[in-house]
Scaffold this motif. Sequence first.
Motif, PDB file in Angstrom:
ATOM      1  N   MET A 135       0.840  -1.197   0.000  1.00 53.75           N
ATOM      2  CA  MET A 135       0.000   0.000   0.000  1.00 53.75           C
ATOM      3  C   MET A 135       0.877   1.250   0.000  1.00 53.75           C
ATOM      4  SD  MET A 135      -2.854   1.214   2.794  1.00 53.75           S
ATOM      5  CE  MET A 135      -3.791  -0.302   2.595  1.00 53.75           C
ATOM      6  N   ARG A 136       0.422   2.264  -0.738  1.00 50.90           N
ATOM      7  CA  ARG A 136       1.129   3.545  -0.796  1.00 50.90           C
ATOM      8  C   ARG A 136       0.350   4.554   0.039  1.00 50.90           C
ATOM      9  NH1 ARG A 136       2.241   7.705  -5.160  1.00 50.90           N
ATOM     10  NH2 ARG A 136       4.477   8.109  -5.042  1.00 50.90           N
ATOM     11  N   ILE A 137       0.990   5.116   1.062  1.00 50.05           N
ATOM     12  CA  ILE A 137       0.314   5.973   2.041  1.00 50.05           C
ATOM     13  C   ILE A 137       0.942   7.364   2.030  1.00 50.05           C
ATOM     14  CG2 ILE A 137      -0.250   6.266   4.484  1.00 50.05           C
ATOM     15  CD1 ILE A 137       0.165   3.192   4.745  1.00 50.05           C
ATOM     16  N   CYS A 138       0.080   8.377   1.957  1.00 50.47           N
ATOM     17  CA  CYS A 138       0.564   9.763   2.054  1.00 50.47           C
ATOM     18  C   CYS A 138       0.296  10.282   3.460  1.00 50.47           C
ATOM     19  CB  CYS A 138      -0.136  10.652   1.027  1.00 50.47           C
ATOM     20  SG  CYS A 138       0.331  12.396   1.139  1.00 50.47           S
ATOM     21  N   MET A 139       1.336  10.818   4.087  1.00 51.80           N
ATOM     22  CA  MET A 139       1.185  11.420   5.410  1.00 51.80           C
ATOM     23  C   MET A 139       1.408  12.926   5.291  1.00 51.80           C
ATOM     24  SD  MET A 139       2.885   8.771   8.137  1.00 51.80           S
ATOM     25  CE  MET A 139       2.019   9.615   9.466  1.00 51.80           C
ATOM     26  N   VAL A 140       0.428  13.707   5.748  1.00 51.34           N
ATOM     27  CA  VAL A 140       0.525  15.164   5.738  1.00 51.34           C
ATOM     28  C   VAL A 140       0.942  15.619   7.131  1.00 51.34           C
ATOM     29  CG1 VAL A 140      -0.674  17.330   5.312  1.00 51.34           C
ATOM     30  CG2 VAL A 140      -1.282  15.284   3.988  1.00 51.34           C
ATOM     31  N   VAL A 141       2.108  16.261   7.222  1.00 53.56           N
ATOM     32  CA  VAL A 141       2.614  16.722   8.517  1.00 53.56           C
ATOM     33  C   VAL A 141       2.935  18.210   8.430  1.00 53.56           C
ATOM     34  CG1 VAL A 141       3.487  14.518   9.354  1.00 53.56           C
ATOM     35  CG2 VAL A 141       4.908  15.881   7.846  1.00 53.56           C
ATOM     36  N   GLU A 142       2.673  18.917   9.511  1.00 51.49           N
ATOM     37  CA  GLU A 142       2.812  20.373   9.505  1.00 51.49           C
ATOM     38  C   GLU A 142       3.876  20.828  10.502  1.00 51.49           C
ATOM     39  OE1 GLU A 142       0.164  24.406  10.406  1.00 51.49           O
ATOM     40  OE2 GLU A 142      -0.745  22.416  10.543  1.00 51.49           O
ATOM     41  N   GLY A 143       4.963  21.405   9.970  1.00 55.03           N
ATOM     42  CA  GLY A 143       5.949  22.082  10.797  1.00 55.03           C
ATOM     43  C   GLY A 143       6.753  21.206  11.730  1.00 55.03           C
ATOM     44  N   CYS A 144       6.729  19.892  11.522  1.00 58.76           N
ATOM     45  CA  CYS A 144       7.464  19.029  12.466  1.00 58.76           C
ATOM     46  C   CYS A 144       8.354  18.042  11.718  1.00 58.76           C
ATOM     47  CB  CYS A 144       6.497  18.306  13.395  1.00 58.76           C
ATOM     48  SG  CYS A 144       5.179  17.395  12.571  1.00 58.76           S
ATOM     49  N   TYR A 145       7.834  16.910  11.346  1.00 60.95           N
ATOM     50  CA  TYR A 145       8.627  15.855  10.720  1.00 60.95           C
ATOM     51  C   TYR A 145       8.912  16.186   9.263  1.00 60.95           C
ATOM     52  CZ  TYR A 145      10.092  11.097   9.521  1.00 60.95           C
ATOM     53  OH  TYR A 145      10.808   9.997   9.119  1.00 60.95           O
ATOM     54  N   PRO A 146      10.132  15.979   8.809  1.00 60.89           N
ATOM     55  CA  PRO A 146      11.324  15.486   9.506  1.00 60.89           C
ATOM     56  C   PRO A 146      12.288  16.597   9.937  1.00 60.89           C
ATOM     57  CG  PRO A 146      11.649  15.296   7.147  1.00 60.89           C
ATOM     58  CD  PRO A 146      10.331  15.994   7.346  1.00 60.89           C
ATOM     59  N   TYR A 147      11.761  17.779  10.265  1.00 61.26           N
ATOM     60  CA  TYR A 147      12.619  18.934  10.552  1.00 61.26           C
ATOM     61  C   TYR A 147      12.947  19.086  12.039  1.00 61.26           C
ATOM     62  CZ  TYR A 147      10.777  20.202   5.970  1.00 61.26           C
ATOM     63  OH  TYR A 147      10.403  20.179   4.652  1.00 61.26           O
ATOM     64  N   VAL A 148      12.043  18.643  12.910  1.00 58.04           N
ATOM     65  CA  VAL A 148      12.164  18.923  14.341  1.00 58.04           C
ATOM     66  C   VAL A 148      12.026  17.626  15.131  1.00 58.04           C
ATOM     67  CG1 VAL A 148      11.219  20.212  16.287  1.00 58.04           C
ATOM     68  CG2 VAL A 148      11.168  21.215  13.991  1.00 58.04           C
ATOM     69  N   VAL A 149      12.895  17.426  16.105  1.00 61.97           N
ATOM     70  CA  VAL A 149      12.791  16.272  16.991  1.00 61.97           C
ATOM     71  C   VAL A 149      11.757  16.585  18.066  1.00 61.97           C
ATOM     72  CG1 VAL A 149      13.996  14.804  18.659  1.00 61.97           C
ATOM     73  CG2 VAL A 149      15.183  15.587  16.583  1.00 61.97           C
ATOM     74  N   GLY A 150      10.818  15.705  18.269  1.00 61.11           N
ATOM     75  CA  GLY A 150       9.802  15.963  19.282  1.00 61.11           C
ATOM     76  C   GLY A 150       8.708  14.927  19.249  1.00 61.11           C
ATOM     77  N   GLY A 151       7.637  15.191  19.991  1.00 61.76           N
ATOM     78  CA  GLY A 151       6.565  14.225  20.162  1.00 61.76           C
ATOM     79  C   GLY A 151       5.917  13.772  18.874  1.00 61.76           C
ATOM     80  N   VAL A 152       5.377  14.721  18.097  1.00 57.45           N
ATOM     81  CA  VAL A 152       4.687  14.353  16.860  1.00 57.45           C
ATOM     82  C   VAL A 152       5.659  13.744  15.865  1.00 57.45           C
ATOM     83  CG1 VAL A 152       3.367  15.221  14.904  1.00 57.45           C
ATOM     84  CG2 VAL A 152       2.908  16.105  17.188  1.00 57.45           C
ATOM     85  N   SER A 153       6.830  14.340  15.721  1.00 54.37           N
ATOM     86  CA  SER A 153       7.827  13.831  14.784  1.00 54.37           C
ATOM     87  C   SER A 153       8.247  12.410  15.150  1.00 54.37           C
ATOM     88  CB  SER A 153       9.055  14.749  14.773  1.00 54.37           C
ATOM     89  OG  SER A 153       8.737  16.013  14.261  1.00 54.37           O
ATOM     90  N   SER A 154       8.473  12.166  16.435  1.00 55.68           N
ATOM     91  CA  SER A 154       8.871  10.832  16.894  1.00 55.68           C
ATOM     92  C   SER A 154       7.781   9.815  16.602  1.00 55.68           C
ATOM     93  CB  SER A 154       9.171  10.850  18.394  1.00 55.68           C
ATOM     94  OG  SER A 154      10.240  11.720  18.681  1.00 55.68           O
ATOM     95  N   TRP A 155       6.536  10.218  16.796  1.00 61.90           N
ATOM     96  CA  TRP A 155       5.408   9.322  16.537  1.00 61.90           C
ATOM     97  C   TRP A 155       5.330   8.988  15.045  1.00 61.90           C
ATOM     98  CZ3 TRP A 155       1.017  10.054  13.523  1.00 61.90           C
ATOM     99  CH2 TRP A 155       0.020   9.079  13.663  1.00 61.90           C
ATOM    100  N   VAL A 156       5.472   9.991  14.179  1.00 66.85           N
ATOM    101  CA  VAL A 156       5.431   9.763  12.728  1.00 66.85           C
ATOM    102  C   VAL A 156       6.559   8.832  12.301  1.00 66.85           C
ATOM    103  CG1 VAL A 156       5.680  10.856  10.471  1.00 66.85           C
ATOM    104  CG2 VAL A 156       4.281  11.952  12.231  1.00 66.85           C
ATOM    105  N   HIS A 157       7.759   9.098  12.794  1.00 65.30           N
ATOM    106  CA  HIS A 157       8.926   8.299  12.432  1.00 65.30           C
ATOM    107  C   HIS A 157       8.750   6.843  12.875  1.00 65.30           C
ATOM    108  CE1 HIS A 157      13.078   7.942  11.134  1.00 65.30           C
ATOM    109  NE2 HIS A 157      13.399   7.334  12.290  1.00 65.30           N
TER     110      HIS A 157
END
Length: 247
Positions: free
Chosen positions: A1-23
């Motif tokens: 399956m090909r999945i698109c994830m839309v992320v705002e202002g975090c992954y992969p630019y900033v280490v943190g909660g949302v970015s860690s969860w996405v990664h």
Amino acid sequence: MRICMVVEGCYPYVVGGVSSWVHSLIQLFPEHEFVILTIVANRSMRGKFVYRLPENVTEVHELYLNDDEWDKKRRRRRMDRKQFQTLRSLILNQQTDWETLFHWFQKSHVPLNSLLMGECFELILEEMEKGYDIVIGSRFVYGKKDWSLRMIGSRMITAAIKITTGVRIADPTSGMRMFSSKMIKEFVHNLNYHPESDTISHLVKNGAKVTEVPVIMDERKDGASYLNLIGSVKYMIRMLASILIFR
């Protein structure tokens, strides 16, 4: 399956909660292919990733909110009636023709910042730079007037201006107007002008160039119009007499 994830202002630019969860989520599903659509402020962030992307991330698309400088040499195409109505339906949370909307964004190179924060103003400014003296932000370049008493009055004013000047102004009572420096000087030296439709008619009759651009205006949210039934009748008599007889 090909999945698109839309992320705002975090992954992969900033280490943190949302970015860690996405990664972590991407790594948990190595059998799936991920495409990242990331939204950041401007191009200064381009490619500045702090995460090493997993192998199952095949594409990263960067979208810049303040991206209104890089493509000025390319002339943007104006919206046609169908595109305007589609954008209007999206803003007003009505049924939206998504195919038309996506096609417009893909082909017209519309900066998101300009669209969300000042597209109407930008359109008005473009027309002013073409040499017009008056540019009116009009709700009815593409939109239709209903048959309320207010819109019947608007139709009557449009007809009166057409009769006296030969120019059709679809939204004569719009308060969203831009005037050239020539018009501003006229206002300064002549105190008899007031911000009503008969002033626009008088200026056009005396050589001012006028045009309209499509805009979207919200309905009144607070307060009430000063024009009650009696006041509206007096206003229409005064405007029509001024346009057709006195000016």
